[in-house]
Design an enzyme around this catalytic site. Structure first.
Site, PDB file in Angstrom:
ATOM      1  N   GLU A 182       0.849  -1.180   0.000  1.00  0.00           N
ATOM      2  CA  GLU A 182       0.000   0.000   0.000  1.00  0.00           C
ATOM      3  C   GLU A 182       0.899   1.250   0.000  1.00  0.00           C
ATOM      4  OE1 GLU A 182      -2.746   0.478   3.270  1.00  0.00           O
ATOM      5  OE2 GLU A 182      -3.822   2.071   2.218  1.00  0.00           O
ATOM      6  N   ALA A 232       1.488   0.095  10.892  1.00  0.00           N
ATOM      7  CA  ALA A 232       1.266  -1.313  10.574  1.00  0.00           C
ATOM      8  C   ALA A 232       0.468  -1.397   9.284  1.00  0.00           C
ATOM      9  CB  ALA A 232       0.501  -2.004  11.701  1.00  0.00           C
ATOM     10  N   MET A 233       0.327  -2.621   8.753  1.00  0.00           N
ATOM     11  CA  MET A 233      -0.340  -2.794   7.472  1.00  0.00           C
ATOM     12  C   MET A 233      -1.224  -4.036   7.493  1.00  0.00           C
ATOM     13  SD  MET A 233      -0.874  -1.683   4.498  1.00  0.00           S
ATOM     14  CE  MET A 233      -2.053  -2.515   3.456  1.00  0.00           C
ATOM     15  N   ASN A 275      -2.352  -6.283   5.391  1.00  0.00           N
ATOM     16  CA  ASN A 275      -2.322  -7.323   4.356  1.00  0.00           C
ATOM     17  C   ASN A 275      -3.191  -8.509   4.770  1.00  0.00           C
ATOM     18  OD1 ASN A 275      -0.011  -5.796   3.306  1.00  0.00           O
ATOM     19  ND2 ASN A 275       1.017  -6.675   5.076  1.00  0.00           N
ATOM     20  N   HIS A 279      -6.986  -2.019  15.003  1.00  0.00           N
ATOM     21  CA  HIS A 279      -7.161  -1.299  13.733  1.00  0.00           C
ATOM     22  C   HIS A 279      -6.886  -2.219  12.538  1.00  0.00           C
ATOM     23  CE1 HIS A 279      -6.962   2.420  11.206  1.00  0.00           C
ATOM     24  NE2 HIS A 279      -6.157   1.655  10.476  1.00  0.00           N
ATOM     25  N   GLU A 280      -5.738  -2.865  12.551  1.00  0.00           N
ATOM     26  CA  GLU A 280      -5.389  -3.705  11.391  1.00  0.00           C
ATOM     27  C   GLU A 280      -6.341  -4.891  11.292  1.00  0.00           C
ATOM     28  OE1 GLU A 280      -3.519  -2.105   9.558  1.00  0.00           O
ATOM     29  OE2 GLU A 280      -2.699  -0.767  11.084  1.00  0.00           O
ATOM     30  N   GLU A 316     -10.018   4.004   5.989  1.00  0.00           N
ATOM     31  CA  GLU A 316      -9.236   4.486   7.130  1.00  0.00           C
ATOM     32  C   GLU A 316     -10.075   5.227   8.163  1.00  0.00           C
ATOM     33  OE1 GLU A 316      -6.655   3.199   7.742  1.00  0.00           O
ATOM     34  OE2 GLU A 316      -5.829   2.530   5.828  1.00  0.00           O
TER      35      GLU A 316
END
Ligand code: PHE
Ligand code: ZN
Length: 919
Positions: free
Chosen positions: A129, A274-275, A277, A309-310, A332
């Site tokens: 991203e 963080a991400m 995926n 959140h993730e 988001e």
């Protein structure tokens, strides 16, 4: 082999209005990686077909920093062109699916931008991203192209024993044949279609904490948290947070985990937090690793909300994704709202929920409001961008979350005053309509409204959506008038919104204003309206839709103090000409904790701005009036309020927040005035601080719960104040009388603390009071934690962010850059020194000699050649230059020009500095 470099043409503006659907769909992707840090080989086999809704045209695949070796269409060599980085294929089959095979290589070791495939601590990680996938292979790198992925990883088994990608592990083992000695492979299949920005792989020496859980429906899931060997003792809290997240999303929104396996992997080198995926979240170590001796209460609570959140993105972002990056807030804003609600729902006490709300609003007002008033202001759904990475902003995230929160409020009803039930219904409809697709903010708002046809949101939807299209923070001006004879109280409201770049005039916003009327004795007065309706709760929700309107309450027995915008019911600036006495009433009694806190902030702000505006000499100034000091004493000693709330009230508005309230900003004067206020509170309340410290210092065995965290926070503030009083009351080494013992006590506490929160508070009290014990304490801290990266970040940040006394911070910061533990390539470390100084320490950064700005421009340029995303964030430290008083203003502008004059700037930094100069 063909070498391709980043194209260096002029930056193009991408516009939302230009959106068109992709000319091709990619149904499936088979990726095979031969992982090698110097040169990784990537074979990408796709099945594509034309999108029948779009005119026939060539296929244009995005690519960056790739070396292209081979292109096959249906197994045959095919002709292709490379046009400004894109791989262009013409004459593709008109009907039906076809196979496209692309073979490329890339250089993970050289990838310092941390976007695409990179190496960190000898392990491989990806970050796709927003547009990192094009650095891994040629692709339609846009979120509305969703494909099924099968991924095979091949690597040396000893160096990379763990091979991870999205979805389920379907095969693994040793590789056969010559050239494959010591190598192994793993194949992963993701059962869900996804946009390429959610692709991830990880390979390296990692260990994991595992937990098996069952969903409500009885489905079994495997949860894993992967870290470097040696970090296992810091994974318990992240795992618990993950389990809580799974339970919460199912309980509150009926959204279960849709994967057999859910993995979190931590890396030290990461641009963001963080991400999300799919099934393989990749985290900055800062938001995973914690135990009591290395992490503070704030770290524990951040981990909980980032893990949440993730995880929540799995539905809001992954199952339903964004049609294009202008819709970023679709995922988001909504997901921040969800993580905020998650953290609040985990609070056991109502007061802890209020504290969380105050903290969230503080972030919004000190970071987002300035953004909305500065050169980078943009709507929650932007209309254009040059570099999408510059739009991962507090506006998209935090203001976006407020917009979602207002929607919840506006679907409330008599039976559902908070709107929670109505909002949950809206979410259900949103998933029923759009699961598995890529949609827009409009689609989301429509679903929430349609599920609540009788709500204010549904009635006002087109106007409400101005929150998505108009930038800028609305200002609500309120005036009250009490008619004693008629026993009525009327509130007149009008709203304005300043111009923002590209948007001169604004239409009125829909503003939900939660209101109460507080009596002299501090009770909520009953609320009755002319039309006979009466509020059942103590607060009334007034939905402002016009530029000007008013509301009249009847049967109001005494002149009330209006408590407006309770719980911060809308992200607006509120002007109301409160008298000091009225604010004192609210501070002492308002049943709404947010406005109670806010009253204290307004009082402090008033004292600050009065002194800042004048010409008065500041040495020895006592900016706070006696009433304020007494009110603070009363809060501090209050028998019923909890410690966390007291700490918030007793913390003065930040220099950044104060600056935002002024038209012309003299950062040194603001700093001096705020320091004078702190010193005054420190000495005037000395015995109360002493009591507060002693009453809250011992908290038994460490637990990061909100109650004991609040006690530690208050004890920490008390200690800071006590050390400050010691320093300002005479001989700097001993202080005078009683006060002089505190630095010694702080040093002792620093040494004895059994947790990082208390230890860091004590260290910070010494450093920020400028006491000479700070020196040995800093040295001991370093030697205790020299092997703990995240703790060293705190050590750097504390020094770079410390209180300036005569300009000593900048030379210290320059020294820190030469420290053997400093590393500009590691974003956390760069942030700990450079951002702590440039963005979080205005009193030290804004220097009369402009040396802070020179430092800033040097670092922006230096970082830009390593990591443009991080450089562009730093570039924003001077966003508000045009508000500065001279000579700051001119020298800040010169510093920005110096950056802008540099050839070959990244698009990231170019966009930020050119917008700043246009201000
Ligand atoms: N999507 C991530 C989040 O909000 C943030 C992120 C953006 C991370 C871009 C990396 C790169 O959780
Ligand atoms: Zn997010």
């Amino acid at each position: 082999m063909l070498q391709l470099r980043d194209s260096n043409g002029p930056a193009t503006v991408i516009r939302r209005a230009d959106y068109s659907a992709p000319a091709f769909w990619i149904d499936s992707v088979h990726l095979s990686f031969d992982l090698d840090p110097a040169k990784t080989r990537v074979l990408n086999k796709m099945t594509l077909r034309r999108n029948p809704d779009v005119p026939v045209q060539p296929l244009r695949l995005d690519g960056e920093t790739l070396n292209l070796a081979r292109v096959l269409v249906n197994g045959q060599g095919a002709s292709f062109k490379l046009e400004s980085g894109k791989l262009v294929l013409e004459n593709l089959p008109l009907e039906g699916a076809f196979a496209l095979e692309i073979f490329t290589t890339c250089e993970p070791l050289k990838n310092t931008s941390l976007s695409g495939l990179y190496v960190s601590n000898d392990s491989f990680f990806t970050q796709c991203e927003a547009e990192g996938f094009r650095r891994i292979t040629y692709f339609l790198d846009r979120p509305d192209v969703m494909a099924s992925y099968t991924v095979t990883l091949r690597a040396d088994k000893q160096k990379y024993p763990v091979l991870l990608s999205n979805g389920n592990l379907v095969a693994s083992g040793a590789l056969e044949g010559t050239g494959n000695e010591g190598r192994h492979f793993a194949t992963w299949v993701d059962p869900h279609k996804k946009p390429c920005y959610l692709f991830a792989l990880v390979a390296g020496q990692l260990v994991c904490r595992e937990q098996r859980i069952a969903s409500r429906a009885g489905k079994a899931h495997l949860l894993q948290v992967y870290v470097r060997p040696g970090d296992m003792d810091k994974t318990e809290h992240a795992m618990n947070s993950l389990i809580h997240s799974v339970i919460w999303d199912e309980a509150r929104f009926g959204l279960p985990l849709d994967l057999e396996r859910f993995m979190i992997v931590a890396t030290s080198d990461f641009n963001m937090g963080a991400m999300e995926n799919k099934g393989l979240n990749i985290f900055n170590t800062k938001y995973v690793l914690a135990n009591q001796s290395t992490a503070t209460d704030a770290d524990f609570s951040n981990i909980e909300s980032v893990v949440g959140h993730e995880y929540f993105h799995n539905w809001t972002g992954n199952r339903i994704t964004c049609r294009d990056w202008f819709q970023l807030s679709l995922k988001e804003g909504l997901t921040v709202f969800r993580d905020q609600e998650f953290s609040m729902d985990l609070c056991l006490e109502a007061s802890a929920r209020a504290v969380k709300r105050i903290e969230d609003v503080r972030v919004l007002r000190t970071a987002q409001f300035p953004e909305d008033a500065g050169p980078m202001a943009h709507p929650v759904r932007p209309d254009s961008y040059i570099e999408i990475n510059n739009f991962y902003t507090v506006t998209i995230y935090e203001k976006g979350a407020e917009v979602v929160r207002m929607m919840q409020t506006l679907v409330g009803s008599l039976n559902d005053p908070t709107g929670r039930a109505g909002f949950a219904k809206g979410m259900t409809l949103y998933f029923a309509r759009h699961d598995g697709s890529a949609v827009t903010c409009d689609d989301f708002a429509q679903a929430i409204a349609d599920a609540n046809p009788d709500s204010a949101l549904s009635r006002l939807l087109p106007r409400f959506k101005r929150w998505y299209s108009q930038a800028g923070t609305p200002r609500l001006h309120a005036k009250g008038s009490y008619d004693a004879a008629a026993q009525t109280y009327t509130l007149h409201l009008n709203q304005t919104c300043a111009a923002t770049p590209g948007q001169e005039a604004k239409e009125p916003f829909v503003i939900p204003v939660s209101l109460g009327l507080v009596s002299r004795s501090g009770a909520d007065l009953p609320l009755q309206l002319r039309d006979g309706s009466a509020s059942t709760s103590a607060s009334h929700l007034l939905v402002v839709t016009q530029a000007e309107e008013s509301i009249t309450f009847i049967n109001v027995a005494e002149e009330p103090v209006p408590s407006i915008l309770r719980g911060f019911s809308a992200p607006v600036l509120l002007d109301f000409d409160y008298s000091d006495a009225q604010l004192m009433t609210l501070l002492a009694f308002d049943p709404d904790p947010f406005n109670r806190w806010e009253a204290g902030q307004r009082l402090a702000l008033r004292c600050a701005t009065a002194l800042i505006a004048g010409e008065a000499i500041l040495t020895g100034a006592r900016p706070l009036n006696d009433d304020y000091v007494e009110a603070m004493r009363a809060v501090l000693r209050h028998p019923a309020l909890d410690a966390a709330f007291k700490e918030l009230v007793l913390t003065l508005p930040s220099e950044t927040y104060i600056a935002e309230q002024l038209d012309v900003v003299d950062p040194q004067r603001i700093h001096a005035v705020r320091e004078a206020m702190r010193a005054q509170l420190a000495s005037a309340l000395a015995t109360d601080w002493q009591w507060a410290f002693e009453a809250h210092a011992d908290n038994g065995a460490y637990r990061p719960d909100s109650l004991s965290a609040g006690r530690r926070a208050l004890a920490g503030l008390a200690l800071t104040q006590l050390c400050l009083a010691a320093q300002s009351s005479g001989d700097p080494s001993t202080g005078s009388g009683q006060a002089g013992v505190w630095p010694g006590k702080a040093y002792q506490r620093f040494k004895d603390a059994d947790n990082m929160t208390d230890r860091l508070h004590a260290l910070s009290a010494l450093v920020n009071s400028g006491h000479e014990l700070a020196k040995p304490a800093l040295a001991q801290f370093h030697s205790l934690f020299k092997n703990e990266e995240l703790v060293l970040d705190k050590w750097f940040a504390l020094q770079a962010g410390s209180c300036d006394r005569g300009g000593q911070v900048l030379p210290a910061v320059r020294q820190l850059l030469k420290h053997p533990d400093f590393n500009l390539r590691n974003p956390n470390r760069a942030r700990s020194v450079i951002f702590s100084y440039c963005s979080a320490n205005p009193g030290a950064f804004h220097r009369l000699d402009a040396a802070g700005y020179v430092f800033w421009s040097e670092r922006v340029l230096e970082l830009d050649s390593i990591n443009p995303q991080v450089a562009a964030r730093l570039a924003r430290a001077l966003d508000r230059w045009s508000k500065l008083a001279e000579p700051y203003r001119s020298s800040a502008r010169q510093a920005i020009e110096r950056v802008a004059d540099k050839a070959n700037l990244s698009n990231d930094v170019r966009e930020v500095v050119s917008r700043a100069l246009a201000d």
